[in-house]
Scaffold this active site. Structure first.
Site, PDB file in Angstrom:
ATOM      1  N   LEU A 189       0.799  -1.223   0.000  1.00 11.95           N
ATOM      2  CA  LEU A 189       0.000   0.000   0.000  1.00 11.95           C
ATOM      3  C   LEU A 189       0.836   1.280   0.000  1.00 11.95           C
ATOM      4  O   LEU A 189       0.303   2.367   0.186  1.00 11.95           O
ATOM      5  CB  LEU A 189      -0.970  -0.015   1.192  1.00 11.95           C
ATOM      6  CG  LEU A 189      -1.945  -1.198   1.183  1.00 11.95           C
ATOM      7  CD1 LEU A 189      -2.812  -1.184   2.424  1.00 11.95           C
ATOM      8  CD2 LEU A 189      -2.785  -1.212  -0.080  1.00 11.95           C
ATOM      9  N   CYS A 190       2.138   1.154  -0.251  1.00 10.48           N
ATOM     10  CA  CYS A 190       2.991   2.345  -0.349  1.00 10.48           C
ATOM     11  C   CYS A 190       2.838   2.987  -1.723  1.00 10.48           C
ATOM     12  O   CYS A 190       2.757   2.295  -2.733  1.00 10.48           O
ATOM     13  CB  CYS A 190       4.457   1.971  -0.144  1.00 10.48           C
ATOM     14  SG  CYS A 190       4.906   1.705   1.558  1.00 10.48           S
ATOM     15  N   HIS A 191       2.829   4.312  -1.723  1.00 11.54           N
ATOM     16  CA  HIS A 191       2.779   5.054  -2.975  1.00 11.54           C
ATOM     17  C   HIS A 191       4.153   5.034  -3.634  1.00 11.54           C
ATOM     18  O   HIS A 191       5.164   5.171  -2.947  1.00 11.54           O
ATOM     19  CB  HIS A 191       2.393   6.516  -2.720  1.00 11.54           C
ATOM     20  CG  HIS A 191       0.994   6.677  -2.245  1.00 11.54           C
ATOM     21  ND1 HIS A 191       0.636   6.539  -0.936  1.00 11.54           N
ATOM     22  CD2 HIS A 191      -0.146   6.967  -2.919  1.00 11.54           C
ATOM     23  CE1 HIS A 191      -0.668   6.731  -0.805  1.00 11.54           C
ATOM     24  NE2 HIS A 191      -1.169   7.001  -1.996  1.00 11.54           N
ATOM     25  N   MET A 233       8.966   4.765   5.037  1.00  9.34           N
ATOM     26  CA  MET A 233       9.047   3.375   4.592  1.00  9.34           C
ATOM     27  C   MET A 233      10.243   3.159   3.665  1.00  9.34           C
ATOM     28  O   MET A 233      10.884   2.113   3.702  1.00  9.34           O
ATOM     29  CB  MET A 233       7.744   2.944   3.911  1.00  9.34           C
ATOM     30  CG  MET A 233       6.543   2.960   4.844  1.00  9.34           C
ATOM     31  SD  MET A 233       6.797   2.076   6.412  1.00  9.34           S
ATOM     32  CE  MET A 233       7.077   0.425   5.814  1.00  9.34           C
ATOM     33  N   GLU A 234      10.552   4.158   2.854  1.00  6.49           N
ATOM     34  CA  GLU A 234      11.712   4.054   1.972  1.00  6.49           C
ATOM     35  C   GLU A 234      13.008   4.009   2.774  1.00  6.49           C
ATOM     36  O   GLU A 234      13.925   3.238   2.457  1.00  6.49           O
ATOM     37  CB  GLU A 234      11.713   5.215   0.980  1.00  6.49           C
ATOM     38  CG  GLU A 234      10.650   5.108  -0.094  1.00  6.49           C
ATOM     39  CD  GLU A 234       9.213   5.391   0.362  1.00  6.49           C
ATOM     40  OE1 GLU A 234       8.291   5.138  -0.422  1.00  6.49           O
ATOM     41  OE2 GLU A 234       9.008   5.850   1.514  1.00  6.49           O
ATOM     42  N   ASP A 249      23.844 -11.608   3.735  1.00  5.74           N
ATOM     43  CA  ASP A 249      24.004 -12.498   2.588  1.00  5.74           C
ATOM     44  C   ASP A 249      25.464 -12.654   2.193  1.00  5.74           C
ATOM     45  O   ASP A 249      25.922 -13.762   1.909  1.00  5.74           O
ATOM     46  CB  ASP A 249      23.197 -11.974   1.393  1.00  5.74           C
ATOM     47  CG  ASP A 249      23.383 -12.848   0.167  1.00  5.74           C
ATOM     48  OD1 ASP A 249      23.120 -14.066   0.265  1.00  5.74           O
ATOM     49  OD2 ASP A 249      23.801 -12.320  -0.877  1.00  5.74           O
TER      50      ASP A 249
END
Length: 172
Positions: free
Chosen positions: A81-83, A119-120, A134
């Site tokens: 739901l992130c733009h 969020m970014e 990793d």
């Protein structure tokens, strides 16, 4: 900086409880920034491999920085739901804390837009740390990622916000 009051409403659900993307059409474009950080702890020998550039897969922190920047740019592809946002700047730094065998990743993300970039910034930090994991897992599968969080955000209707977690007195 001001500390904003937290809303008690979840914005990604409509009145009937269905998930939806928040409508930001009526919001003003403003300069928005967010800073997030997190850490990864490892064996001292693993940190030495990272800092001396002896990892078999290459420059661990250089590749982790590129991965973090790419993650910030692709956040809307990863979180439903992130733009999608036109980012104007992504900066990723790694701080080595040798005495704790730890690397701290800090990401600062900026845009001029209708919604924030928290969020970014969080995506950048998490993917940066996952990339370190990793690249080093062949020698240290016990690495621990922790303390991933937003440190501050600026811009938008809600204004500025700064985390107060580190300002709290230490528990004894």
């Amino acid at each position: 900086m001001t500390i904003e009051a937290q809303s008690t409403e979840l914005t990604h659900f409509d009145q009937s409880g269905q998930a939806h993307m928040v409508d930001v059409a009526g919001k003003q474009d403003t300069h928005r920034t967010a800073v997030a950080s997190g850490s990864i702890r490892m064996q001292a020998a693993t940190l030495t491999i990272v800092t001396q550039g002896n990892a078999k897969k290459g420059d661990v922190l250089g590749i982790a920085r590129i991965a973090a920047i790419m993650a910030a740019k692709r956040t809307s592809d990863l979180i439903p739901l992130c733009h999608p946002l036109p980012l104007t700047r992504v900066s990723v730094d790694f701080n080595i804390v040798a005495e704790k065998a730890m690397i701290i990743c800090t990401a600062q993300v900026e845009t001029i837009g209708k919604t924030g970039v928290e969020m970014e910034a969080l995506s950048a930090v998490q993917i940066g740390l996952l990339t370190i994991y990793d690249m080093c897992k062949a020698v240290d599968r016990g690495m621990v990622m922790s303390d991933i969080r937003v440190l501050e955000k600026h811009g938008g209707k809600s204004g500025d916000w700064t985390s107060m977690i580190d300002a709290a007195p230490a528990q004894t």
